[in-house]
Design a protein around this motif. Structure first.
Motif, mmCIF file in Angstrom:
data_model
loop_
_atom_site.group_PDB
_atom_site.id
_atom_site.type_symbol
_atom_site.label_atom_id
_atom_site.label_comp_id
_atom_site.label_asym_id
_atom_site.label_seq_id
_atom_site.Cartn_x
_atom_site.Cartn_y
_atom_site.Cartn_z
ATOM 1 N N HIS B 330 0.858 -1.185 0.000
ATOM 2 C CA HIS B 330 0.000 0.000 0.000
ATOM 3 C C HIS B 330 0.895 1.236 0.000
ATOM 4 C CE1 HIS B 330 -3.267 -2.656 1.375
ATOM 5 N NE2 HIS B 330 -2.325 -3.200 2.113
ATOM 6 N N MET B 331 0.465 2.261 -0.729
ATOM 7 C CA MET B 331 1.252 3.499 -0.733
ATOM 8 C C MET B 331 0.377 4.672 -0.314
ATOM 9 S SD MET B 331 3.527 5.215 -3.738
ATOM 10 C CE MET B 331 2.324 6.290 -4.463
ATOM 11 N N TYR B 332 0.956 5.567 0.477
ATOM 12 C CA TYR B 332 0.207 6.753 0.886
ATOM 13 C C TYR B 332 1.135 7.967 0.796
ATOM 14 C CZ TYR B 332 -2.389 10.017 3.771
ATOM 15 O OH TYR B 332 -3.060 11.129 4.216
ATOM 16 N N THR B 333 0.714 8.988 0.061
ATOM 17 C CA THR B 333 1.515 10.225 0.041
ATOM 18 C C THR B 333 0.788 11.278 0.871
ATOM 19 O OG1 THR B 333 0.503 10.697 -2.082
ATOM 20 C CG2 THR B 333 2.764 9.989 -2.142
ATOM 21 N N LEU B 334 1.551 12.030 1.635
ATOM 22 C CA LEU B 334 0.950 13.017 2.533
ATOM 23 C C LEU B 334 0.210 14.071 1.728
ATOM 24 C CD1 LEU B 334 3.814 13.546 5.132
ATOM 25 C CD2 LEU B 334 1.709 12.242 5.408
ATOM 26 N N ALA B 523 1.344 15.409 10.493
ATOM 27 C CA ALA B 523 1.385 14.398 9.428
ATOM 28 C C ALA B 523 1.495 13.001 10.027
ATOM 29 C CB ALA B 523 2.558 14.676 8.491
ATOM 30 N N PHE B 524 2.380 12.842 11.006
ATOM 31 C CA PHE B 524 2.572 11.512 11.593
ATOM 32 C C PHE B 524 1.344 11.071 12.385
ATOM 33 C CE2 PHE B 524 6.967 11.420 10.339
ATOM 34 C CZ PHE B 524 7.204 10.063 10.222
ATOM 35 N N ILE B 525 0.802 12.002 13.196
ATOM 36 C CA ILE B 525 -0.294 11.578 14.076
ATOM 37 C C ILE B 525 -1.626 11.458 13.329
ATOM 38 C CG2 ILE B 525 -1.657 12.303 16.099
ATOM 39 C CD1 ILE B 525 0.921 13.072 17.397
ATOM 40 N N CYS B 526 -1.880 12.384 12.427
ATOM 41 C CA CYS B 526 -3.202 12.371 11.762
ATOM 42 C C CYS B 526 -3.210 11.573 10.457
ATOM 43 C CB CYS B 526 -3.675 13.790 11.492
ATOM 44 S SG CYS B 526 -3.818 14.768 12.986
ATOM 45 N N GLN B 527 -2.039 11.335 9.857
ATOM 46 C CA GLN B 527 -2.063 10.636 8.566
ATOM 47 C C GLN B 527 -1.240 9.339 8.565
ATOM 48 O OE1 GLN B 527 -1.804 13.152 4.982
ATOM 49 N NE2 GLN B 527 -1.950 14.955 6.257
ATOM 50 N N VAL B 528 0.017 9.436 9.011
ATOM 51 C CA VAL B 528 0.892 8.269 8.852
ATOM 52 C C VAL B 528 0.486 7.113 9.781
ATOM 53 C CG1 VAL B 528 3.272 7.442 8.970
ATOM 54 C CG2 VAL B 528 2.804 9.748 8.157
ATOM 55 N N ILE B 529 0.342 7.416 11.073
ATOM 56 C CA ILE B 529 0.009 6.340 12.020
ATOM 57 C C ILE B 529 -1.366 5.736 11.707
ATOM 58 C CG2 ILE B 529 -0.454 5.848 14.465
ATOM 59 C CD1 ILE B 529 1.966 7.575 15.146
ATOM 60 N N PRO B 530 -2.395 6.551 11.424
ATOM 61 C CA PRO B 530 -3.659 5.926 10.990
ATOM 62 C C PRO B 530 -3.498 5.082 9.723
ATOM 63 C CG PRO B 530 -4.053 8.191 11.618
ATOM 64 C CD PRO B 530 -2.572 8.001 11.639
#
Lengths: 220, 537
Positions: B330-334, B523-530
């Protein structure tokens, strides 16, 4: 004045950072993850409203306890139980009064009251049952009951019914339709510790960037 | 090999900043970033393990494999077959370093969950050292300690840098080596000590020993500038020119000779033998950029691209395999506020650089005392604009807008307004720097323009390479923002020189750093970790 100039930026950082934590991060941190025990009916279509949830209105529907029990067994955390029900408020009409959602577990009722004024139009409304744990549902006969309490006609909300499946009863009569709802269990944020550590490290980085250096400047 | 006089000048807060970055990266590496979730991590790890196990440098396609245990974990199967390790195309310097903690780890534990993460320590250490090196470089050009710490730390607030620092990957080590080379480059331009030129060449060579292609695109223009800057008698110049060039290209040359001996080609990579289209695509460079959102891809992946693996489900065809493997990537870009905030900070820095460029033009042409303002458009504009702040602001706006219009006219707009404006500004700065090469003498001014020239050369080579790959393979590959890392210290240097020369107030720098720090955290708390949470469940 020189004290303010020296320590002002650091103070400002601490203020902004605290504000950020309070306004944005705290909400994210305290947010619980939800795990679905019983999902919405597949291919559900909100075909018609159930009618106004006024005083005396009552809609019941049995829940397939086998499906719920399977889901309960596969999830390790024994969290609180909630239900999402698809409701409507008649095109953002201002509604008043109270209505309730009951989860009947082996003939024992767990009731949640909700204000009609808080219901959004055509949106899932969440009801969380105080003190009810996921394990309380295991291998029990479950019935969900939607009832009007004291909303007057013309100022009550309604629930959407799905015409593609049956199961809902109104005053003992089968409607040939069903409520559109799901049952969820709330679990704690698994990454809570990691998030706190990242916040602390970010805060500390700011402190060390803005810490006054006692006039130590570049060698050049 | 950082000179001691500079080491002594590291203020305690900067050392703590570096330490905090190390703690953050190590924590992410061992507790947050999932296994194999950093780009190409299975390949990087397997290469390091081959060296740790004494198997020697793996040969691409001939023994360089990703082991059965790693593939078994990914495919959730006891019968998984080893896979071809495409990462064996790289030279071994990073892997030699990464193999040491792995060797030590193998003596202490046999728990794969820990062992597979152990080489990540090298990336975390590289990231922490990188901040110190950047701070040192910025101090060399005269940025005061507080500002230098803030600017250096801002690199550690780029989520992609943090992400790569928490994985087994050569990218951050390469970033570090290039930053050290640029540190010596800066000191050579500022102090004219010939040994700095040699140190610069040596670190460029070592960087090319981590990864050949991208550092070479940096080495060629940097060595050319080093030679241009050698103002010595002809015979001595020739001696040093040969010495610097030999030093800079020794390691990549050795690697190329090895490739020629084994494969019969100097530049042999995993793409060399890939099946090409019978007829190359009939697309221009502008079409390629426009159709594939190339600049947007570069910018968003530069800021933050995250991966996660779901073992045992789906099918993925790996390089060299005939049948698909059973795992999903899976890939996710901020996106959202953090990316916009970062782009805005970069755009403001670009505007400050353009502002500085006005001054430089005026200064350069006035030095000649031949009234060149009348015949050179930029100098004329500069002399007109310097009269008042309003005129200068108008000129800045006109330049950004007109370059953007040119970019749009050539159909090069690839996505957002901010990306277009940043790309336009960097093209403008690169081109405007070229005529100044022979006209200015101040060390810092030279570094200012060299940064943009080298960035333009490097960016052009990268763009042409990815375009060529697209034309012959028919697929978009390598539009990775991390490929720009080797040249980032130079761009940061140029921007910092603009900050010094334009006397940009500390408050603006502080606000930018606060924005970057908060953006990374969000970014880490609201996007990456989820994302890690959702993709893995």
């Amino acid at each position: 004045m020189s004290f303010l100039r020296k320590w002002g930026v650091l103070g400002l950082w601490l203020f902004i950072f605290t504000l950020l934590c309070y306004m944005t991060l705290w909400q994210t941190l305290s947010k619980k993850d939800s795990r679905t025990l019983l999902s919405f009916p597949e291919h559900a279509a909100a075909s018609e409203p159930a009618g106004e949830l006024v005083s005396g209105f009552k809609l019941e529907q049995s829940i397939d306890d086998g499906l719920v029990s399977d889901a309960i067994s596969s999830s390790p955390y024994d969290g609180g139980v909630c239900a999402d029900v698809l409701l409507a408020n008649y095109y953002d009409r201002v509604n008043t009064g109270v209505f309730s959602l009951t989860l009947r577990i082996n003939n024992v009722d767990k009731v949640v009251l909700s204000s009609a004024g808080l219901v959004a139009n055509n949106a899932y409304h969440r009801f969380c049952f105080d003190g009810l744990k996921k394990s309380d549902l295991l291998h029990k006969k479950l019935v969900i009951v939607l009832q009007g309490v004291d909303s007057p006609p013309g100022q009550a909300v309604t629930a959407w019914l799905d015409g593609s499946s049956a199961g809902a009863f109104q005053h003992g009569n089968a409607l040939g339709k069903s409520l559109i709802f799901s049952i969820l269990v709330m679990e704690p944020n698994r990454y809570w510790g990691s998030e706190i550590l990242l916040i602390v490290l970010c805060g500390l980085s700011g402190v060390f960037i803005f810490l006054p250096l006692n006039g130590k400047e570049s060698h050049r | 090999m950082i000179n001691e006089k500079y080491i002594r000048n590291y203020p305690v807060p900067m050392l703590f900043l570096s330490l905090i970055f190390l703690v953050k990266s190590l924590f992410l590496a061992f507790y947050v970033t999932p296994l194999w979730a950093v780009p190409d991590e299975i390949g990087h790890y397997s290469y390091a393990r081959d060296l740790a196990d004494g198997k020697g440098v793996p040969v691409l396609g001939r023994g360089g494999v990703i082991g059965q245990d790693v593939m078994g974990y990914l495919e959730k199967s006891n019968n998984a077959k080893p896979a071809r390790n495409w990462i064996s195309q790289h030279p071994p310097i990073y892997y030699v370093i990464a193999s040491w903690p792995l060797k030590i780890g193998e003596l202490v534990t046999n728990d794969n969950d820990i062992l597979w993460r152990i080489p990540r320590i090298i990336s975390a250490l590289s990231g922490a050292l990188l901040l110190l090196v950047l701070f040192n470089t910025l101090s060399v050009i005269g940025l005061d300690a507080t500002k230098a710490a803030a600017v250096a730390a801002s690199i550690g607030f780029i989520p992609m840098v943090t992400n790569l620092s928490s994985g087994t990957s050569h990218d951050v080590t390469l970033f570090l080596f290039c930053a050290i080379a640029i540190n010596y480059f800066t000191r050579y331009i500022m102090d004219r000590e010939i040994r700095c030129a040699y140190w610069c060449a040596l670190w460029l060579s070592l960087a090319a020993g981590v990864k050949v292609m991208t550092p070479l695109a940096l080495s060629v223009p940097m060595v050319a500038i080093l030679l241009l800057e050698l103002s010595l008698p002809k015979r001595v110049w020739l001696k040093h020119a040969v010495g610097i060039s030999m030093t800079a290209f020794f390691v990549p040359l050795m690697w190329m000779i090895r490739n020629a001996v084994i494969f019969g080609k100097f530049l042999y990579t995993s793409e060399t033998d890939r099946a090409v289209l019978p007829i190359p695509l009939n697309k221009s460079l502008a079409d390629y950029i426009h159709l594939n959102n190339v600049f947007d891809d570069f910018s968003s992946r530069f800021y933050g691209m995250f991966l996660d693996v779901t073992p045992g489900s789906g099918s993925l065809l790996m390089e060299g395999d005939a049948a698909p493997r059973h795992f999903t990537m899976h890939m996710y870009t901020l996106a959202g506020f953090p990316l916009v905030a970062f782009s805005l900070v970069v755009l403001i820095a670009s505007c400050i650089c353009i502002w500085k460029m006005f001054d430089l033009y005026l200064k350069a042409f006035r030095l000649d005392d031949i009234n060149l303002e009348k015949i050179n458009l930029m100098a004329w504009l500069g002399s007109w604009a310097i009269v008042s702040l309003c005129k200068r602001l108008l000129l800045l706006l006109t330049i950004i807008l007109s370059t953007s219009v040119v970019v749009l006219f050539f159909n090069l707009n690839a996505g957002g307004i901010l990306t277009t404006a940043i790309v336009s500004a960097s093209i403008f700065l690169g081109f405007m720097s070229l005529p100044l090469v022979l006209l200015i003498n101040d060390g810092r001014d030279k570094l200012f323009i060299y940064g943009f020239i080298i960035f333009m050369v490097f960016g052009s080579i990268l763009l042409i390479h990815v375009y060529h790959t697209y034309i012959i393979l028919g697929e978009v590959r390598a539009t990775q923002g991390r490929y720009l890392y080797p040249v980032i210290p130079l761009v940061l240097l140029s921007a910092s020189i603009a900050l010094i020369k334009m006397r940009v107030p500390s408050m603006l720098i502080n606000i930018s750093v606060v924005i970057l720090a908060c953006s990374e955290l969000l970014a880490f708390i609201c996007q990456v970790i989820p994302f890690y949470n959702g993709a893995s469940s």
